[in-house]
Design a protein around this motif. Structure first.
Motif, mmCIF file in Angstrom:
data_model
loop_
_atom_site.group_PDB
_atom_site.id
_atom_site.type_symbol
_atom_site.label_atom_id
_atom_site.label_comp_id
_atom_site.label_asym_id
_atom_site.label_seq_id
_atom_site.Cartn_x
_atom_site.Cartn_y
_atom_site.Cartn_z
ATOM 1 N N VAL A 83 0.839 -1.204 0.000
ATOM 2 C CA VAL A 83 0.000 0.000 0.000
ATOM 3 C C VAL A 83 0.870 1.247 0.000
ATOM 4 C CG1 VAL A 83 -1.660 1.318 1.362
ATOM 5 C CG2 VAL A 83 -1.962 -1.144 1.079
ATOM 6 N N SER A 84 1.947 1.229 0.774
ATOM 7 C CA SER A 84 2.845 2.383 0.811
ATOM 8 C C SER A 84 3.482 2.632 -0.554
ATOM 9 C CB SER A 84 3.928 2.164 1.869
ATOM 10 O OG SER A 84 4.865 3.225 1.859
ATOM 11 N N ALA A 85 3.956 1.555 -1.220
ATOM 12 C CA ALA A 85 4.584 1.712 -2.537
ATOM 13 C C ALA A 85 3.572 2.194 -3.566
ATOM 14 C CB ALA A 85 5.199 0.386 -2.976
ATOM 15 N N ALA A 86 2.350 1.645 -3.519
ATOM 16 C CA ALA A 86 1.326 2.056 -4.475
ATOM 17 C C ALA A 86 0.919 3.508 -4.258
ATOM 18 C CB ALA A 86 0.108 1.138 -4.364
ATOM 19 N N THR A 87 0.808 3.909 -2.994
ATOM 20 C CA THR A 87 0.440 5.294 -2.697
ATOM 21 C C THR A 87 1.548 6.251 -3.129
ATOM 22 O OG1 THR A 87 -0.826 4.500 -0.791
ATOM 23 C CG2 THR A 87 -0.331 6.854 -0.900
ATOM 24 N N GLY A 88 2.795 5.862 -2.886
ATOM 25 C CA GLY A 88 3.913 6.700 -3.330
ATOM 26 C C GLY A 88 3.943 6.842 -4.838
ATOM 27 N N ALA A 89 3.669 5.738 -5.552
ATOM 28 C CA ALA A 89 3.626 5.807 -7.015
ATOM 29 C C ALA A 89 2.482 6.701 -7.492
ATOM 30 C CB ALA A 89 3.483 4.404 -7.595
ATOM 31 N N LEU A 90 1.344 6.636 -6.787
ATOM 32 C CA LEU A 90 0.211 7.500 -7.141
ATOM 33 C C LEU A 90 0.582 8.979 -6.986
ATOM 34 C CD1 LEU A 90 -2.801 8.012 -7.787
ATOM 35 C CD2 LEU A 90 -3.254 7.771 -5.335
ATOM 36 N N LEU A 91 1.232 9.319 -5.882
ATOM 37 C CA LEU A 91 1.642 10.711 -5.686
ATOM 38 C C LEU A 91 2.651 11.135 -6.751
ATOM 39 C CD1 LEU A 91 2.026 11.115 -1.822
ATOM 40 C CD2 LEU A 91 0.220 12.000 -3.284
ATOM 41 N N ALA A 92 3.566 10.232 -7.111
ATOM 42 C CA ALA A 92 4.556 10.568 -8.138
ATOM 43 C C ALA A 92 3.886 10.849 -9.476
ATOM 44 C CB ALA A 92 5.565 9.433 -8.277
ATOM 45 N N ARG A 93 2.808 10.120 -9.789
ATOM 46 C CA ARG A 93 2.096 10.377 -11.053
ATOM 47 C C ARG A 93 1.318 11.678 -11.001
ATOM 48 N NH1 ARG A 93 1.110 4.726 -10.868
ATOM 49 N NH2 ARG A 93 -0.934 5.082 -9.927
ATOM 50 N N GLN A 94 0.816 12.035 -9.824
ATOM 51 C CA GLN A 94 0.021 13.251 -9.708
ATOM 52 C C GLN A 94 0.866 14.512 -9.554
ATOM 53 O OE1 GLN A 94 -3.306 13.408 -10.162
ATOM 54 N NE2 GLN A 94 -3.083 11.232 -10.653
#
Length: 421
Positions: free
Chosen positions: A182-193
């Motif tokens: 979840v942490s990695a997915a959330t970090g990737a989401l922020l990086a895309r946004q």
């Protein structure tokens, strides 16, 4: 390495690699930044609940304070300084390429709204990941250790048998892996946004284009200064040195005084040119703390320019040249200097006639010299001097022209006296 091995290695890198760890730090930092707003939320929500301790209160208090903190975070994100701070952190920890993010403070309304959206998303999601990172690992480690340590097993109140031991270890391990995922997915989401919310707006792109245009214009101006000053000096020095060499080769003692004057002119020309070169280079070395202005010579120094130009000049003036505004006077001086350099390069020691008239609305410059019998030697790529003359006149709102006319090379320029750099 087999395909399953490569898959496991890629999965491990995605969950626990350096990028994933930096993004987790980014999320935890967001959670830490939310704490002051969350404390304000507890003060607002606390009286509405029965909780006696804000930090050990009910879930209603915790999430109520969280709900109050988010709008406060959005308001804080509207301040101009929020964007440069967020951009620095996103570049460092999220792994977002720097060119995809905006530079400088958020000045427009659209930029501030987008920054507020990013600030709220970062702090809001970061608080949830931070809370899970604080609460979940101790509980998961307890489940993993419960089959081995009876005290932990009794504290958790779980039964002791083989099946439960396997189940508890699997559950604890699964919780840790789920938190990492979840942490990695959330970090990737922020990086895309990040490029969407922190990237340059149309107004930012326009401002950047204007800055680049200003920098290019300044570079062109400095290039003209160097060309006119150094080019004229080299032309004059070449002519004076050539004349002195011919006199020395002739061996006539009576012409020693001419050689002395030629060497003195070379010395004066090179000294003056080195000073102008230092001024231009000093401006180039400025780190943004100067006013970007280059105070070059004006028409007040015209007599000195003509006396050491290396060519006979007949000057005709009309009006008060010293009363001409400094920006126009500087450009007029450079235009005359380039005209003399052009005459030296192409017509040798042919005499030059110069007219300068300062009227009520414009300054008129006209230079004439005989066209040489032989065609001038052209440099590879062509010269830049006459093009620079036209650019100088255009910057002041005037016009310039040069070319042969009935056996005479004529350069003319008209500069509005109200023109500005």
């Amino acid at each position: 390495m087999t395909r399953p091995g490569r898959v496991l290695r890629s999965a491990g890198r995605a969950l626990f690699g350096r990028r994933a760890r930096l993004r987790w730090v980014h999320l935890v930092l967001g959670g830490a930044l939310l704490m002051p707003f969350w404390l304000v939320g507890t003060v607002v929500v606390g009286p509405l609940t029965d909780a006696s301790n804000f930090f050990a209160g009910s879930l209603a208090l915790q999430f109520g304070a969280y709900a109050v903190a988010l709008p406060l975070t959005a308001v804080a994100g509207l301040f101009p300084m929020a964007r440069p701070l967020s951009v620095v952190v996103a570049r460092t920890l999220c792994g977002v390429p720097g060119e995809r993010l905006a530079d400088g403070q958020a000045r427009t309304r659209a930029a501030r709204v987008r920054t507020a959206g990013w600030f709220t998303l970062h702090l809001g999601v970061g608080a949830l990941i931070s809370g899970a990172s604080l609460a979940l690992p101790p509980f998961a480690v307890g489940l993993i250790l419960s089959p081995v340590f009876p005290g932990v097993r009794d504290y958790l109140g779980v039964p002791h048998d083989a099946w439960w031991s396997v189940l508890l270890v699997a559950a604890g391990t699964g919780m840790l892996l789920a938190l990492a995922a979840v942490s990695a997915a959330t970090g990737a989401l922020l990086a895309r946004q990040a490029p969407v919310l922190l990237g340059p707006t149309p107004a930012d792109r326009l401002a950047a284009a204007e800055r680049r245009a200003t920098e290019l214009a300044e570079r062109n101006r400095l290039a003209r200064e160097l060309h006119d000053s150094v080019g004229h000096a080299l032309s004059a020095v070449t002519l004076q040195a050539g004349a002195a060499r011919k006199v020395l080769e002739s061996g006539r003692a009576a012409d020693v005084e001419f050689v002395r004057e030629a060497l003195a002119a070379i010395e004066e020309t090179t000294r003056r040119t080195v000073g102008e070169l230092d001024a231009v280079l000093g401006l180039l070395r400025q780190d943004g703390d100067g006013d970007g202005r280059l105070d070059g010579p004006t028409l007040a120094a015209l007599e000195g320019l003509l006396s050491r130009s290396g060519v006979a000049v007949t000057l005709h003036t009309k009006g008060t040249l010293t009363a001409v505004a400094a920006p126009v006077s500087r450009e007029a001086y450079r235009i005359v200097q380039e005209g003399l350099s052009n005459a030296l390069r192409h017509a040798g020691a042919s005499p030059v006639t110069l007219w300068i008239a300062a009227g009520d609305e414009e300054l008129e410059i006209r230079m004439e010299n005989p066209v040489p019998d032989r065609a001038p030697v052209r440099r590879p790529g062509g010269g830049r001097g006459l093009r620079g003359v036209a650019e100088r006149a255009a910057l002041l709102g005037g016009q310039a022209a040069a070319g042969p006319d009935d056996g005479v090379w004529r350069l003319s320029a008209r500069l509005p006296l109200a023109g500005r750099r």
